[in-house]
Write a protein that holds these residues in place. Sequence first.
Motif, mmCIF file in Angstrom:
data_model
loop_
_atom_site.group_PDB
_atom_site.id
_atom_site.type_symbol
_atom_site.label_atom_id
_atom_site.label_comp_id
_atom_site.label_asym_id
_atom_site.label_seq_id
_atom_site.Cartn_x
_atom_site.Cartn_y
_atom_site.Cartn_z
ATOM 1 N N GLN A 185 -3.042 9.440 13.729
ATOM 2 C CA GLN A 185 -3.926 8.276 13.798
ATOM 3 C C GLN A 185 -4.913 8.288 12.639
ATOM 4 O OE1 GLN A 185 -5.766 7.370 17.577
ATOM 5 N NE2 GLN A 185 -3.936 7.945 18.743
ATOM 6 N N LYS A 186 -5.348 9.474 12.237
ATOM 7 C CA LYS A 186 -6.281 9.585 11.111
ATOM 8 C C LYS A 186 -5.656 9.022 9.844
ATOM 9 C CE LYS A 186 -9.106 12.954 8.576
ATOM 10 N NZ LYS A 186 -9.473 14.400 8.448
ATOM 11 N N GLU A 187 -4.373 9.280 9.634
ATOM 12 C CA GLU A 187 -3.691 8.742 8.451
ATOM 13 C C GLU A 187 -3.542 7.231 8.552
ATOM 14 O OE1 GLU A 187 -0.632 12.036 6.773
ATOM 15 O OE2 GLU A 187 -0.306 11.461 8.874
ATOM 16 N N ILE A 188 -3.288 6.729 9.744
ATOM 17 C CA ILE A 188 -3.086 5.287 9.921
ATOM 18 C C ILE A 188 -4.365 4.498 9.674
ATOM 19 C CG2 ILE A 188 -2.467 3.489 11.599
ATOM 20 C CD1 ILE A 188 -0.549 5.544 12.872
ATOM 21 N N VAL A 189 -5.493 5.009 10.133
ATOM 22 C CA VAL A 189 -6.748 4.268 9.971
ATOM 23 C C VAL A 189 -7.325 4.429 8.576
ATOM 24 C CG1 VAL A 189 -7.278 4.454 12.432
ATOM 25 C CG2 VAL A 189 -8.216 6.154 10.848
ATOM 26 N N ALA A 190 -6.763 5.328 7.761
ATOM 27 C CA ALA A 190 -7.263 5.543 6.398
ATOM 28 C C ALA A 190 -6.970 4.336 5.518
ATOM 29 C CB ALA A 190 -6.629 6.797 5.804
ATOM 30 N N ASP A 191 -7.790 4.158 4.494
ATOM 31 C CA ASP A 191 -7.647 3.009 3.597
ATOM 32 C C ASP A 191 -6.330 3.024 2.827
ATOM 33 O OD1 ASP A 191 -10.129 2.083 4.382
ATOM 34 O OD2 ASP A 191 -11.197 3.010 2.699
ATOM 35 N N ASP A 192 -5.770 4.209 2.611
ATOM 36 C CA ASP A 192 -4.552 4.313 1.799
ATOM 37 C C ASP A 192 -3.280 4.411 2.638
ATOM 38 O OD1 ASP A 192 -4.949 6.823 2.834
ATOM 39 O OD2 ASP A 192 -4.540 7.897 0.961
ATOM 40 N N PHE A 193 -3.342 3.980 3.912
ATOM 41 C CA PHE A 193 -2.179 4.119 4.779
ATOM 42 C C PHE A 193 -0.964 3.386 4.221
ATOM 43 C CE2 PHE A 193 0.127 2.524 8.727
ATOM 44 C CZ PHE A 193 0.910 3.666 8.843
ATOM 45 N N ALA A 194 -1.146 2.169 3.729
ATOM 46 C CA ALA A 194 -0.012 1.410 3.180
ATOM 47 C C ALA A 194 0.605 2.145 2.002
ATOM 48 C CB ALA A 194 -0.462 0.013 2.768
ATOM 49 N N ASN A 195 -0.223 2.784 1.195
ATOM 50 C CA ASN A 195 0.298 3.560 0.064
ATOM 51 C C ASN A 195 1.186 4.699 0.558
ATOM 52 O OD1 ASN A 195 -1.152 1.963 -1.716
ATOM 53 N ND2 ASN A 195 -2.879 3.384 -1.829
ATOM 54 N N LYS A 196 0.771 5.323 1.652
ATOM 55 C CA LYS A 196 1.560 6.421 2.217
ATOM 56 C C LYS A 196 2.911 5.913 2.702
ATOM 57 C CE LYS A 196 1.583 10.141 5.628
ATOM 58 N NZ LYS A 196 1.890 11.159 4.617
ATOM 59 N N VAL A 197 2.912 4.772 3.379
ATOM 60 C CA VAL A 197 4.167 4.208 3.884
ATOM 61 C C VAL A 197 5.110 3.912 2.718
ATOM 62 C CG1 VAL A 197 5.235 2.309 5.143
ATOM 63 C CG2 VAL A 197 3.057 3.243 5.927
ATOM 64 N N VAL A 198 4.578 3.331 1.655
ATOM 65 C CA VAL A 198 5.401 3.018 0.481
ATOM 66 C C VAL A 198 5.950 4.302 -0.144
ATOM 67 C CG1 VAL A 198 5.376 2.061 -1.856
ATOM 68 C CG2 VAL A 198 4.225 0.840 0.004
ATOM 69 N N LYS A 199 5.138 5.338 -0.197
ATOM 70 C CA LYS A 199 5.583 6.621 -0.751
ATOM 71 C C LYS A 199 6.743 7.190 0.061
ATOM 72 C CE LYS A 199 3.951 11.249 -2.010
ATOM 73 N NZ LYS A 199 2.773 12.180 -2.022
#
Length: 217
Positions: A185-199
């Motif tokens: 959940q911490k990763e999801i609420v982070a500002d860069d979550f979309a970047n992580k998904v794309v990675k």
Amino acid sequence: MSFYQVFGFLRDLNKNNSKAWMDEHRDTYHEVRDFVLEWIESLDKRLQKVDPNYYSTPAKKAISRINNNLVYKPNAPTYRNHFGAEMNKAKGKSGFYVHMSLNGSFIGGGFYNPSKDQLDSIRNAIDYNGEELKKIINKKSFVDTFGEMSDSDALKTAPKGFAQEHKHIELLRMKRFAVMHSITQKEIVADDFANKVVKVYKEIISFNQYLEKAVSV
């Protein structure tokens, strides 16, 4: 609106999982759902840019239903405790899924429930060129992202038409060709979550391409 509010809504729903409660909080649900839909639309546009073979999936087609199907799961709660987005959604395409849940979230992809014809085609591709798939799934960045590919429902013996001594027998026994990357959940609420998904999506492209080429033959 942010994913903080999304998880707040899911926690409240989990404690009050009933149609009466949902009817009372229907406006909040629509606000949360609209936020998730907007986020999916943005992600869809980004995935189109990083992969020319990605199949654009409108958010309303990608998002999972909040209602459980009580016909098939009569003992399930009325509502689910997650939001999900199934991307790259088209016949013959390798799925890409983002699952945001109170009980564990993940990013995944591949053919989780291939049809018999698709499974036969994937096995034939492995028989012909399993080295290519092994190279993909054994790549360090792939293993670091998804771990080792496994299948708890794999056959105990060789599938029909293949020898028990086949050099790729462990892959041939599999009935699912899918991988998963757990997220918090911490990763999801982070500002860069979309970047992580794309990675994570970029890491799965070669895997998708192998499977899609196999089922297209």
